[in-house]
Design a protein around this motif. Sequence first.
Motif, PDB file in Angstrom:
ATOM      1  N   VAL A  42       2.887   4.441  -2.045  1.00  0.00           N
ATOM      2  CA  VAL A  42       2.707   5.252  -3.236  1.00  0.00           C
ATOM      3  C   VAL A  42       3.782   4.870  -4.249  1.00  0.00           C
ATOM      4  O   VAL A  42       4.924   4.610  -3.896  1.00  0.00           O
ATOM      5  CB  VAL A  42       2.802   6.752  -2.868  1.00  0.00           C
ATOM      6  N   SER A  51       0.814  -1.222   0.000  1.00  0.00           N
ATOM      7  CA  SER A  51       0.000   0.000   0.000  1.00  0.00           C
ATOM      8  C   SER A  51       0.848   1.273   0.000  1.00  0.00           C
ATOM      9  O   SER A  51       0.463   2.287   0.557  1.00  0.00           O
ATOM     10  CB  SER A  51      -0.947   0.018   1.195  1.00  0.00           C
ATOM     11  N   ARG A  84      -7.978  12.293  -5.173  1.00  0.00           N
ATOM     12  CA  ARG A  84      -7.968  10.848  -5.433  1.00  0.00           C
ATOM     13  C   ARG A  84      -6.819  10.479  -6.364  1.00  0.00           C
ATOM     14  O   ARG A  84      -6.167   9.452  -6.198  1.00  0.00           O
ATOM     15  CB  ARG A  84      -9.297  10.414  -6.044  1.00  0.00           C
ATOM     16  N   ARG A 103      -3.935  11.996  -6.724  1.00  0.00           N
ATOM     17  CA  ARG A 103      -2.626  12.088  -6.053  1.00  0.00           C
ATOM     18  C   ARG A 103      -2.294  10.819  -5.270  1.00  0.00           C
ATOM     19  O   ARG A 103      -1.136  10.476  -5.106  1.00  0.00           O
ATOM     20  CB  ARG A 103      -2.603  13.292  -5.120  1.00  0.00           C
ATOM     21  N   LYS A 104      -3.314  10.146  -4.775  1.00  0.00           N
ATOM     22  CA  LYS A 104      -3.088   8.919  -3.998  1.00  0.00           C
ATOM     23  C   LYS A 104      -2.412   7.832  -4.818  1.00  0.00           C
ATOM     24  O   LYS A 104      -1.784   6.939  -4.260  1.00  0.00           O
ATOM     25  CB  LYS A 104      -4.394   8.409  -3.404  1.00  0.00           C
ATOM     26  N   SER A 134      -0.289   8.759  -7.399  1.00  0.00           N
ATOM     27  CA  SER A 134       0.771   9.532  -8.063  1.00  0.00           C
ATOM     28  C   SER A 134       0.397   9.975  -9.472  1.00  0.00           C
ATOM     29  O   SER A 134       1.248  10.090 -10.341  1.00  0.00           O
ATOM     30  CB  SER A 134       2.088   8.747  -8.093  1.00  0.00           C
TER      31      SER A 134
END
Length: 183
Positions: A16, A14, A78, A80-81, A83
Amino acid sequence: RRSLDRVVAAENSSTVMPALSSEELSCLKQKSRELLKHSMPVIENLYEQIMHTSSMVLLADAAGIVLHTVGDPDFIGRARKVSLQPGGIWSEDVRGTNAIGTALIEQAPIVVHNVEHFSTANRFLTCSASPIFDPNGGILGALDVSGDGRAQQQHTMALVRISAQQIENQMFTSGFEQEVVIH
């Protein structure tokens, strides 16, 4: 294969996905200044066509690194989560199947919808991407519209393709200002 193993490992932990530092991104933008210069007005126009659809417009370089984005505020968080932002690396060897990376590899427009994404973290997305070519046929990057997969718009791919062609036309015109162009 090692790159896809990184995708699976990142999904399982989990974390990034990798992204460039702000210094690396700044350097990359400087190298891509002509592409950015000719793309910005087209990107703004494209965004005006898709605003309020829980979507965003992205410009990536030939390596699949996102150079610029503009999008709906409700969707950007959302995005950005995973990348999906400037500096995010969206090459196929890092992310598996995704619109930006696959359009660059295939050198053709593509839509990747929900479960067609390799990474389960990206399966909330529907993405339409088209490669951008230089006047000599070399790949410069990709233009993409990514959005909430539940709100897929049928006309998005056509808008992306037309916009990519506009960027190519501007690059062509700029590259041959001193030449006589015969249509």
